[in-house]
Design a protein around this motif. Structure first.
Motif, PDB file in Angstrom:
ATOM      1  N   ILE A  41     -37.804 -43.110  -4.819  1.00 19.94           N
ATOM      2  CA  ILE A  41     -38.828 -43.540  -3.873  1.00 19.94           C
ATOM      3  C   ILE A  41     -40.209 -43.247  -4.440  1.00 19.94           C
ATOM      4  CG2 ILE A  41     -39.775 -43.204  -1.554  1.00 19.94           C
ATOM      5  CD1 ILE A  41     -36.927 -42.368  -0.695  1.00 19.94           C
ATOM      6  N   THR A  42     -40.371 -42.048  -4.989  1.00 19.35           N
ATOM      7  CA  THR A  42     -41.655 -41.664  -5.568  1.00 19.35           C
ATOM      8  C   THR A  42     -41.485 -40.434  -6.448  1.00 19.35           C
ATOM      9  OG1 THR A  42     -43.985 -41.224  -5.046  1.00 19.35           O
ATOM     10  CG2 THR A  42     -42.351 -40.123  -3.693  1.00 19.35           C
ATOM     11  N   GLU A  43     -42.500 -40.144  -7.222  1.00 23.71           N
ATOM     12  CA  GLU A  43     -42.539 -38.917  -8.004  1.00 23.71           C
ATOM     13  C   GLU A  43     -43.307 -37.867  -7.198  1.00 23.71           C
ATOM     14  OE1 GLU A  43     -43.749 -37.447 -12.520  1.00 23.71           O
ATOM     15  OE2 GLU A  43     -44.583 -39.293 -11.702  1.00 23.71           O
ATOM     16  N   ILE A  44     -42.858 -36.624  -7.267  1.00 26.04           N
ATOM     17  CA  ILE A  44     -43.538 -35.558  -6.536  1.00 26.04           C
ATOM     18  C   ILE A  44     -43.752 -34.357  -7.452  1.00 26.04           C
ATOM     19  CG2 ILE A  44     -42.615 -36.234  -4.290  1.00 26.04           C
ATOM     20  CD1 ILE A  44     -40.645 -33.871  -4.564  1.00 26.04           C
ATOM     21  N   SER A  45     -44.565 -33.426  -7.000  1.00 27.68           N
ATOM     22  CA  SER A  45     -44.781 -32.170  -7.706  1.00 27.68           C
ATOM     23  C   SER A  45     -44.972 -31.069  -6.691  1.00 27.68           C
ATOM     24  CB  SER A  45     -46.018 -32.272  -8.624  1.00 27.68           C
ATOM     25  OG  SER A  45     -47.164 -32.585  -7.871  1.00 27.68           O
ATOM     26  N   ASP A  46     -44.819 -29.827  -7.138  1.00 32.41           N
ATOM     27  CA  ASP A  46     -45.091 -28.686  -6.268  1.00 32.41           C
ATOM     28  C   ASP A  46     -46.589 -28.427  -6.281  1.00 32.41           C
ATOM     29  OD1 ASP A  46     -42.407 -28.308  -5.750  1.00 32.41           O
ATOM     30  OD2 ASP A  46     -42.133 -26.863  -7.360  1.00 32.41           O
TER      31      ASP A  46
ATOM     32  N   ALA B 171     -47.738 -27.623  -9.937  1.00 30.63           N
ATOM     33  CA  ALA B 171     -46.746 -27.385 -10.990  1.00 30.63           C
ATOM     34  C   ALA B 171     -45.799 -28.578 -11.006  1.00 30.63           C
ATOM     35  CB  ALA B 171     -45.979 -26.097 -10.718  1.00 30.63           C
ATOM     36  N   PRO B 172     -45.281 -28.979 -12.169  1.00 32.49           N
ATOM     37  CA  PRO B 172     -44.421 -30.167 -12.257  1.00 32.49           C
ATOM     38  C   PRO B 172     -43.161 -30.039 -11.404  1.00 32.49           C
ATOM     39  CG  PRO B 172     -45.093 -29.412 -14.438  1.00 32.49           C
ATOM     40  CD  PRO B 172     -45.484 -28.335 -13.475  1.00 32.49           C
ATOM     41  N   GLN B 173     -42.665 -31.187 -10.961  1.00 37.70           N
ATOM     42  CA  GLN B 173     -41.392 -31.166 -10.250  1.00 37.70           C
ATOM     43  C   GLN B 173     -40.510 -32.327 -10.667  1.00 37.70           C
ATOM     44  OE1 GLN B 173     -41.323 -31.159  -5.948  1.00 37.70           O
ATOM     45  NE2 GLN B 173     -39.177 -30.646  -5.873  1.00 37.70           N
ATOM     46  N   ASP B 174     -40.353 -33.356  -9.820  1.00 35.28           N
ATOM     47  CA  ASP B 174     -39.283 -34.318 -10.034  1.00 35.28           C
ATOM     48  C   ASP B 174     -39.538 -35.591  -9.236  1.00 35.28           C
ATOM     49  OD1 ASP B 174     -36.876 -35.309 -10.955  1.00 35.28           O
ATOM     50  OD2 ASP B 174     -35.701 -33.592 -10.320  1.00 35.28           O
ATOM     51  N   TYR B 175     -38.509 -36.457  -9.189  1.00 32.86           N
ATOM     52  CA  TYR B 175     -38.522 -37.646  -8.345  1.00 32.86           C
ATOM     53  C   TYR B 175     -37.687 -37.390  -7.091  1.00 32.86           C
ATOM     54  CZ  TYR B 175     -40.258 -40.169 -12.440  1.00 32.86           C
ATOM     55  OH  TYR B 175     -40.998 -40.586 -13.505  1.00 32.86           O
ATOM     56  N   VAL B 176     -37.970 -38.141  -6.022  1.00 28.57           N
ATOM     57  CA  VAL B 176     -37.145 -38.060  -4.818  1.00 28.57           C
ATOM     58  C   VAL B 176     -36.563 -39.431  -4.496  1.00 28.57           C
ATOM     59  CG1 VAL B 176     -38.249 -36.042  -3.805  1.00 28.57           C
ATOM     60  CG2 VAL B 176     -39.189 -38.308  -3.336  1.00 28.57           C
ATOM     61  N   TYR B 177     -35.407 -39.415  -3.839  1.00 25.67           N
ATOM     62  CA  TYR B 177     -34.588 -40.605  -3.671  1.00 25.67           C
ATOM     63  C   TYR B 177     -34.028 -40.716  -2.253  1.00 25.67           C
ATOM     64  CZ  TYR B 177     -34.157 -40.290  -8.816  1.00 25.67           C
ATOM     65  OH  TYR B 177     -34.401 -40.210 -10.161  1.00 25.67           O
TER      66      TYR B 177
ATOM     67  N   GLY C 259     -35.486 -28.540  -2.569  1.00 25.91           N
ATOM     68  CA  GLY C 259     -35.383 -28.425  -4.015  1.00 25.91           C
ATOM     69  C   GLY C 259     -36.776 -28.426  -4.624  1.00 25.91           C
ATOM     70  N   TYR C 260     -37.150 -27.336  -5.260  1.00 21.89           N
ATOM     71  CA  TYR C 260     -38.468 -27.237  -5.895  1.00 21.89           C
ATOM     72  C   TYR C 260     -38.329 -27.381  -7.409  1.00 21.89           C
ATOM     73  CZ  TYR C 260     -40.215 -25.641  -1.371  1.00 21.89           C
ATOM     74  OH  TYR C 260     -40.557 -25.571  -0.044  1.00 21.89           O
ATOM     75  N   GLY C 261     -39.476 -27.503  -8.081  1.00 18.43           N
ATOM     76  CA  GLY C 261     -39.487 -27.592  -9.530  1.00 18.43           C
ATOM     77  C   GLY C 261     -39.090 -26.271 -10.164  1.00 18.43           C
ATOM     78  N   ASP C 262     -38.982 -26.274 -11.498  1.00 21.11           N
ATOM     79  CA  ASP C 262     -38.477 -25.102 -12.213  1.00 21.11           C
ATOM     80  C   ASP C 262     -39.325 -23.863 -11.960  1.00 21.11           C
ATOM     81  OD1 ASP C 262     -36.441 -26.613 -13.248  1.00 21.11           O
ATOM     82  OD2 ASP C 262     -37.468 -27.041 -15.135  1.00 21.11           O
ATOM     83  N   VAL C 263     -40.650 -24.030 -11.912  1.00 21.48           N
ATOM     84  CA  VAL C 263     -41.542 -22.885 -11.726  1.00 21.48           C
ATOM     85  C   VAL C 263     -41.294 -22.224 -10.375  1.00 21.48           C
ATOM     86  CG1 VAL C 263     -43.948 -22.179 -11.437  1.00 21.48           C
ATOM     87  CG2 VAL C 263     -43.330 -23.746 -13.274  1.00 21.48           C
ATOM     88  N   MET C 264     -41.290 -23.026  -9.305  1.00 22.37           N
ATOM     89  CA  MET C 264     -41.099 -22.464  -7.971  1.00 22.37           C
ATOM     90  C   MET C 264     -39.658 -22.006  -7.747  1.00 22.37           C
ATOM     91  SD  MET C 264     -43.676 -21.916  -6.131  1.00 22.37           S
ATOM     92  CE  MET C 264     -42.723 -21.529  -4.660  1.00 22.37           C
ATOM     93  N   THR C 265     -38.709 -22.709  -8.332  1.00 22.51           N
ATOM     94  CA  THR C 265     -37.305 -22.293  -8.206  1.00 22.51           C
ATOM     95  C   THR C 265     -37.115 -20.894  -8.776  1.00 22.51           C
ATOM     96  OG1 THR C 265     -36.479 -24.566  -8.271  1.00 22.51           O
ATOM     97  CG2 THR C 265     -34.928 -22.823  -8.863  1.00 22.51           C
ATOM     98  N   ASP C 266     -37.724 -20.644  -9.937  1.00 16.00           N
ATOM     99  CA  ASP C 266     -37.638 -19.327 -10.558  1.00 16.00           C
ATOM    100  C   ASP C 266     -38.348 -18.275  -9.703  1.00 16.00           C
ATOM    101  OD1 ASP C 266     -36.989 -17.602 -12.874  1.00 16.00           O
ATOM    102  OD2 ASP C 266     -39.164 -17.505 -13.125  1.00 16.00           O
ATOM    103  N   PHE C 267     -39.516 -18.642  -9.163  1.00 18.08           N
ATOM    104  CA  PHE C 267     -40.272 -17.714  -8.322  1.00 18.08           C
ATOM    105  C   PHE C 267     -39.487 -17.352  -7.064  1.00 18.08           C
ATOM    106  CE2 PHE C 267     -43.312 -16.956  -4.861  1.00 18.08           C
ATOM    107  CZ  PHE C 267     -44.051 -15.904  -5.394  1.00 18.08           C
ATOM    108  N   ILE C 268     -38.866 -18.352  -6.444  1.00 21.51           N
ATOM    109  CA  ILE C 268     -38.088 -18.124  -5.221  1.00 21.51           C
ATOM    110  C   ILE C 268     -36.888 -17.224  -5.517  1.00 21.51           C
ATOM    111  CG2 ILE C 268     -36.611 -19.251  -3.508  1.00 21.51           C
ATOM    112  CD1 ILE C 268     -38.570 -21.675  -3.707  1.00 21.51           C
ATOM    113  N   ALA C 269     -36.198 -17.485  -6.621  1.00 22.94           N
ATOM    114  CA  ALA C 269     -35.028 -16.675  -6.987  1.00 22.94           C
ATOM    115  C   ALA C 269     -35.402 -15.213  -7.200  1.00 22.94           C
ATOM    116  CB  ALA C 269     -34.378 -17.239  -8.236  1.00 22.94           C
ATOM    117  N   LYS C 270     -36.559 -14.977  -7.790  1.00 23.38           N
ATOM    118  CA  LYS C 270     -36.972 -13.606  -8.106  1.00 23.38           C
ATOM    119  C   LYS C 270     -37.525 -12.864  -6.892  1.00 23.38           C
ATOM    120  CE  LYS C 270     -37.976 -14.363 -13.004  1.00 23.38           C
ATOM    121  NZ  LYS C 270     -39.022 -14.477 -14.044  1.00 23.38           N
TER     122      LYS C 270
END
Length: 257
Positions: A106-111, A210-216, A141-152
């Motif tokens: 549908i579109t590209e998104i970012s955090d 911060a970079p993220q991904d596409y959504v569908y 689902g967040y991008g790699d940067v936020m995913t890592d931050f959330i996990a920690k």
């Protein structure tokens, strides 16, 4: 089992059967998600979001009925995995890789990071979130940067504030304005649209991304027709791109394909 419990069990079983059977109906496509405008907006107004508009444009002319339900994101993911609804909208591959994704997003998104106007804070890397109270949404689902931050930080007090329910972004905005969180994380396309259509445009500012991904529009892995629906979606979207119809649909929301 006494008579009362038998009736309760029968009612619950019947309700489950109807709900599940609806999702498997060849002529009904149930789409679920929390509100995330302009991807998917209220289900009562004329403009229900570009993602819902696209689903209707693709499937209704070939005989399908689109049933759009606003439900908490965590619940929507559970239901689509189980095949109790056909699809979720606004999903990235980071939400669940087992979903059936079409080729066309549908579109590209970012955090993106937002603060109250007047705050000097700006995102300049994950280290700059130290000692900040950060508002996120449960099971997004967040991008790699936020995913890592959330996990920690998920077990660290006073760091992550998680919104849920049918209108989690609205809840996070209220927390930001009330000073209960310092930073709100949201897709720019969604936040820009929300601020533009509210009285908060001068009160909340963008503070980095911060970079993220596409959504569908992503389909259930538990339903046999999902791959066929994804293929039909792609075929129609390609045709709409070629004709210019896709650009026109996105422009209604101030977007480009």
């Amino acid at each position: 089992m006494n008579g009362f419990l038998s009736r309760v069990f029968a009612t619950l079983f019947f309700s489950f059967f109807i709900f599940s059977a609806q999702a498997q109906s060849s002529k009904t496509i149930i789409i679920g998600a929390d509100e995330w405008c302009p991807i998917n907006c209220t289900n009562t107004g004329k403009q229900q979001g570009i993602g819902i508009d696209l689903a209707r444009k693709v499937f209704e002319p070939i005989g399908y009925k689109i049933e759009y339900q606003i439900i908490p994101w965590s619940e929507a993911l559970k239901l689509v995995r189980e095949g109790k609804i056909n699809a979720v909208i606004g999903a990235s591959r980071k939400d669940d890789k087992t979903l059936i994704f079409p080729d066309n997003p549908i579109t590209e998104i970012s955090d993106n990071f937002y603060v109250r106007t007047g705050s000097p804070w700006r995102y300049q890397g994950i280290h700059t979130l130290k000692n900040k109270r950060v508002g996120i949404i449960q099971d997004y689902g967040y991008g790699d940067v936020m995913t890592d931050f959330i996990a920690k930080n998920k077990f660290t007090a006073d760091v992550l504030y998680t919104a849920q329910g049918k209108t989690p972004l609205k809840d996070n905005i209220e927390k930001l304005m009330d000073g209960k969180i310092d930073v709100l994380v949201e897709s720019k396309i969604v936040m820009d649209y929300t601020l533009k259509n509210s009285n908060l445009a001068e009160k909340i500012i963008w503070a980095g991304s911060a970079p993220q991904d596409y959504v569908y529009l992503a389909f259930s892995p538990a339903l046999p027709q999902s791959k066929t629906l994804a293929a039909q979606y792609d075929a129609t979207i390609r045709s709409m791109k070629a004709s210019g119809a896709l650009k026109q649909m996105y422009s209604v929301y101030g977007l480009t394909p």
